[in-house]
Motif scaffolding. Structure first.
Motif, PDB file in Angstrom:
ATOM      1  N   UNK A  33     -11.686  28.621  26.809  1.00 57.23           N
ATOM      2  CA  UNK A  33     -11.300  29.440  25.676  1.00 57.23           C
ATOM      3  C   UNK A  33     -10.008  30.165  26.053  1.00 57.23           C
ATOM      4  N   UNK A  34      -9.241  30.524  25.040  1.00 52.52           N
ATOM      5  CA  UNK A  34      -7.970  31.202  25.295  1.00 52.52           C
ATOM      6  C   UNK A  34      -7.930  32.525  24.560  1.00 52.52           C
ATOM      7  N   UNK A  35      -7.265  33.462  25.154  1.00 47.49           N
ATOM      8  CA  UNK A  35      -7.090  34.755  24.513  1.00 47.49           C
ATOM      9  C   UNK A  35      -5.658  35.226  24.622  1.00 47.49           C
ATOM     10  N   UNK A  36      -5.251  36.027  23.674  1.00 41.30           N
ATOM     11  CA  UNK A  36      -3.965  36.723  23.727  1.00 41.30           C
ATOM     12  C   UNK A  36      -4.261  38.220  23.748  1.00 41.30           C
ATOM     13  N   UNK A  37      -3.597  38.897  24.649  1.00 35.84           N
ATOM     14  CA  UNK A  37      -3.710  40.343  24.782  1.00 35.84           C
ATOM     15  C   UNK A  37      -2.309  40.917  24.802  1.00 35.84           C
ATOM     16  N   UNK A  38      -2.198  42.218  24.582  1.00 35.06           N
ATOM     17  CA  UNK A  38      -0.885  42.849  24.651  1.00 35.06           C
ATOM     18  C   UNK A  38      -1.015  44.232  25.282  1.00 35.06           C
ATOM     19  N   UNK A  45      -4.025  47.559  28.193  1.00 40.82           N
ATOM     20  CA  UNK A  45      -3.967  46.222  27.623  1.00 40.82           C
ATOM     21  C   UNK A  45      -5.063  46.082  26.569  1.00 40.82           C
ATOM     22  N   UNK A  46      -4.706  45.488  25.431  1.00 34.45           N
ATOM     23  CA  UNK A  46      -5.663  45.376  24.343  1.00 34.45           C
ATOM     24  C   UNK A  46      -5.751  43.951  23.812  1.00 34.45           C
ATOM     25  N   UNK A  47      -6.906  43.655  23.252  1.00 33.05           N
ATOM     26  CA  UNK A  47      -7.176  42.341  22.684  1.00 33.05           C
ATOM     27  C   UNK A  47      -6.355  42.121  21.419  1.00 33.05           C
ATOM     28  N   UNK A  48      -5.861  40.891  21.268  1.00 30.16           N
ATOM     29  CA  UNK A  48      -5.132  40.513  20.061  1.00 30.16           C
ATOM     30  C   UNK A  48      -5.893  39.414  19.320  1.00 30.16           C
ATOM     31  N   UNK A  49      -6.182  38.313  20.022  1.00 34.32           N
ATOM     32  CA  UNK A  49      -6.835  37.174  19.382  1.00 34.32           C
ATOM     33  C   UNK A  49      -7.435  36.279  20.450  1.00 34.32           C
ATOM     34  N   UNK A  50      -8.444  35.497  20.053  1.00 34.21           N
ATOM     35  CA  UNK A  50      -9.026  34.527  20.967  1.00 34.21           C
ATOM     36  C   UNK A  50      -9.461  33.296  20.192  1.00 34.21           C
ATOM     37  N   UNK A  51      -9.608  32.206  20.921  1.00 36.14           N
ATOM     38  CA  UNK A  51      -9.971  30.928  20.311  1.00 36.14           C
ATOM     39  C   UNK A  51     -10.920  30.199  21.251  1.00 36.14           C
ATOM     40  N   UNK A  52     -11.904  29.534  20.667  1.00 37.86           N
ATOM     41  CA  UNK A  52     -12.924  28.855  21.459  1.00 37.86           C
ATOM     42  C   UNK A  52     -12.367  27.616  22.145  1.00 37.86           C
ATOM     43  N   UNK A  53     -13.157  27.046  23.029  1.00 40.06           N
ATOM     44  CA  UNK A  53     -12.724  25.877  23.783  1.00 40.06           C
ATOM     45  C   UNK A  53     -12.252  24.747  22.867  1.00 40.06           C
ATOM     46  N   UNK A  54     -13.004  24.488  21.830  1.00 40.87           N
ATOM     47  CA  UNK A  54     -12.656  23.387  20.923  1.00 40.87           C
ATOM     48  C   UNK A  54     -11.568  23.764  19.937  1.00 40.87           C
ATOM     49  N   UNK A  55     -11.363  25.061  19.764  1.00 39.58           N
ATOM     50  CA  UNK A  55     -10.415  25.533  18.764  1.00 39.58           C
ATOM     51  C   UNK A  55     -11.041  25.798  17.413  1.00 39.58           C
ATOM     52  N   UNK A  59     -10.923  34.578  16.655  1.00 38.29           N
ATOM     53  CA  UNK A  59     -11.261  35.980  16.487  1.00 38.29           C
ATOM     54  C   UNK A  59      -9.973  36.792  16.589  1.00 38.29           C
ATOM     55  N   UNK A  60      -9.916  37.886  15.828  1.00 37.81           N
ATOM     56  CA  UNK A  60      -8.705  38.691  15.786  1.00 37.81           C
ATOM     57  C   UNK A  60      -9.024  40.180  15.834  1.00 37.81           C
ATOM     58  N   UNK A  61      -8.115  40.926  16.414  1.00 39.46           N
ATOM     59  CA  UNK A  61      -8.171  42.370  16.297  1.00 39.46           C
ATOM     60  C   UNK A  61      -7.845  42.749  14.859  1.00 39.46           C
ATOM     61  N   UNK A  62      -8.439  43.821  14.395  1.00 33.41           N
ATOM     62  CA  UNK A  62      -8.206  44.247  13.010  1.00 33.41           C
ATOM     63  C   UNK A  62      -6.730  44.506  12.740  1.00 33.41           C
ATOM     64  N   UNK A  63      -6.025  44.970  13.750  1.00 29.93           N
ATOM     65  CA  UNK A  63      -4.623  45.340  13.570  1.00 29.93           C
ATOM     66  C   UNK A  63      -3.713  44.146  13.307  1.00 29.93           C
ATOM     67  N   UNK A  70      -3.900  32.377  15.967  1.00 28.41           N
ATOM     68  CA  UNK A  70      -4.017  31.767  17.287  1.00 28.41           C
ATOM     69  C   UNK A  70      -4.409  30.306  17.107  1.00 28.41           C
ATOM     70  N   UNK A  71      -3.878  29.459  17.951  1.00 22.21           N
ATOM     71  CA  UNK A  71      -4.220  28.040  17.906  1.00 22.21           C
ATOM     72  C   UNK A  71      -4.078  27.468  19.314  1.00 22.21           C
ATOM     73  N   UNK A  72      -4.629  26.299  19.506  1.00 20.68           N
ATOM     74  CA  UNK A  72      -4.453  25.614  20.784  1.00 20.68           C
ATOM     75  C   UNK A  72      -4.422  24.122  20.543  1.00 20.68           C
ATOM     76  N   UNK A  73      -3.578  23.454  21.275  1.00 22.04           N
ATOM     77  CA  UNK A  73      -3.451  22.012  21.225  1.00 22.04           C
ATOM     78  C   UNK A  73      -3.908  21.499  22.586  1.00 22.04           C
ATOM     79  N   UNK A  74      -5.137  21.019  22.643  1.00 24.33           N
ATOM     80  CA  UNK A  74      -5.682  20.605  23.931  1.00 24.33           C
ATOM     81  C   UNK A  74      -4.929  19.404  24.512  1.00 24.33           C
TER      82      UNK A  74
END
Length: 122
Positions: A33-38, A45-55, A59-63, A70-74
């Motif tokens: 799984x991948x996440x973006x934080x800032x 450091x705070x959560x921004x978005x995350x994506x499951x293994x398969x894509x 999930x997103x922060x309300x802000x 968020x996306x991922x190209x396996x």
């Protein structure tokens, strides 16, 4: 081991868009799984978005909900964060991370990139 290197940050004006990329090397990205934080200056450091293994799950922060995607190209071993309608409060160093679950918790993630600066001027 997974190595992550973020890119795509920069200086933009409010309302502009940016796309951050996070290519991975080492193990296949489909097992993570991948996440973006800032982290803004002087803040935690705070959560921004995350994506499951398969894509399939994201999930997103309300802000950022409705503005960031968020996306991922396996196959390309790359995760992305599309950021639209940027605001000055989005200014921060953005980090991508890889781990076993798509959560909002920093400690879930085992591997981190070095970060890329995003600055949004008003």
């Amino acid at each position: 081991q997974v190595q992550l290197v973020e890119s795509g940050g920069g200086l933009v004006q409010a309302g502009d868009s940016l796309r951050l990329s996070c290519p991975a090397s080492g193990r296949t990205l489909s097992t993570y799984a991948m996440g973006w934080f800032r982290q803004a200056s002087g803040k935690e450091r705070e959560f921004v978005a995350s994506i499951s293994q398969s894509g399939a799950l994201t999930y997103y922060a309300d802000s950022v909900k409705g503005r960031f995607t968020i996306s991922k190209d396996n196959a390309k071993m790359t995760a992305y964060l599309q950021m639209n309608s940027l605001k000055p409060e989005d200014t921060a160093v953005y980090y991508c991370a890889a781990g076993p679950l798509a959560t909002s918790t920093l400690t879930t993630y085992n591997y981190w990139g070095q970060g890329t600066q995003v600055t949004v001027s008003s």
